[in-house]
Write a protein that holds these residues in place. Sequence first.
Motif, PDB file in Angstrom:
ATOM      1  N   ALA A 232       0.830  -1.208   0.000  1.00 22.81           N
ATOM      2  CA  ALA A 232       0.000   0.000   0.000  1.00 22.81           C
ATOM      3  C   ALA A 232       0.863   1.256   0.000  1.00 22.81           C
ATOM      4  O   ALA A 232       0.639   2.188  -0.785  1.00 22.81           O
ATOM      5  N   ALA A 237      -0.630  -1.707  -3.956  1.00 27.50           N
ATOM      6  CA  ALA A 237      -1.832  -2.407  -3.499  1.00 27.50           C
ATOM      7  C   ALA A 237      -2.945  -2.339  -4.533  1.00 27.50           C
ATOM      8  O   ALA A 237      -3.796  -3.230  -4.595  1.00 27.50           O
ATOM      9  N   VAL A 276      -3.154  -7.659   1.110  1.00 32.25           N
ATOM     10  CA  VAL A 276      -3.747  -6.311   1.067  1.00 32.25           C
ATOM     11  C   VAL A 276      -5.024  -6.270   1.903  1.00 32.25           C
ATOM     12  O   VAL A 276      -5.265  -5.310   2.641  1.00 32.25           O
ATOM     13  N   GLU A 280      -5.803  -3.912   5.131  1.00 36.19           N
ATOM     14  CA  GLU A 280      -6.952  -3.013   5.190  1.00 36.19           C
ATOM     15  C   GLU A 280      -7.806  -3.306   6.413  1.00 36.19           C
ATOM     16  O   GLU A 280      -8.296  -2.389   7.081  1.00 36.19           O
TER      17      GLU A 280
END
Length: 289
Positions: A232, A237, A276, A280
């Motif tokens: 990210a 990402a 990812v 998150e």
Amino acid sequence: MHDRSTERRLADHVDRIEAEHPPIPLESVDYTVRNPTLVRDRFGHVLDYMARVELEVDRNVLELATMLPDPPPIDRRFYAEVWQPQEIRHGLILDQLQTRIGRPAATPDLDSISAKMRILGALSHVSAIQDIVRMLYYLTGMSTERSAVLAYNRLHDGLAEIGEPALVETVVAPIKRQEPGHYAFYRISAQGLAGHLAPWQRWLTRRLRALSFAPVGANDDGQKADFGGVLATLGMATEVDKFSADISRVERDLLWARDGGLAVPAYVVNAMREAVELHEARRLQVGTK
């Protein structure tokens, strides 16, 4: 063992990268940081992840000795005399940098050998099985080193963008120059071995690779989330499919080309998407506290 042609190519390659890319001299590094707070806030966790992974090559060498009881001599020379010293130096430099910008030192795992590795090592006393384990080693090496090249390129650009020339020129640039030589070793090795695998060996290699694949340095969900955070921060990402294709291109050609031109092995892109997603989820969880 490698065939004669591959053996010669690898010997020349290892001699060349050893001569042209010795471990980076510590005295050559300029740790001048113009904005330590900005570097720490934006790239601190990236530096920590990279430092840990580079320093864990000491454990990786123990794993190799466990998994491959009788490797080709050129493999042992590469990982013990060239790859390990270079990578350890990378880790020391990155770790020193992160402590200088106010972060704690990395905490690498230097000696854990999993039961899976020990089982592979026991089975590898059978030469046909050791060839499969070697192919898994080369495939892992390719995806790891290609991931490193892409990540260091993005880190290089990110540090340049925020105006940190000393870090760009004396930390990241010298490190990223050494990674392609490692990748080339694994690529030449894998391409040389692939043509000698029997159909059942190729089949078992594919099955084991699909079961064991993970992003570099990610051995549990927490580390997978950390890796997702690296993607990210480095702007990858949102490019997971492209990233996955890039790190697995040769692997796809060697293992899956006969299956109608599979674009990206599903286990690669799924692992990257999972990293990812875990990042998150953790970010949202932290944000709600």
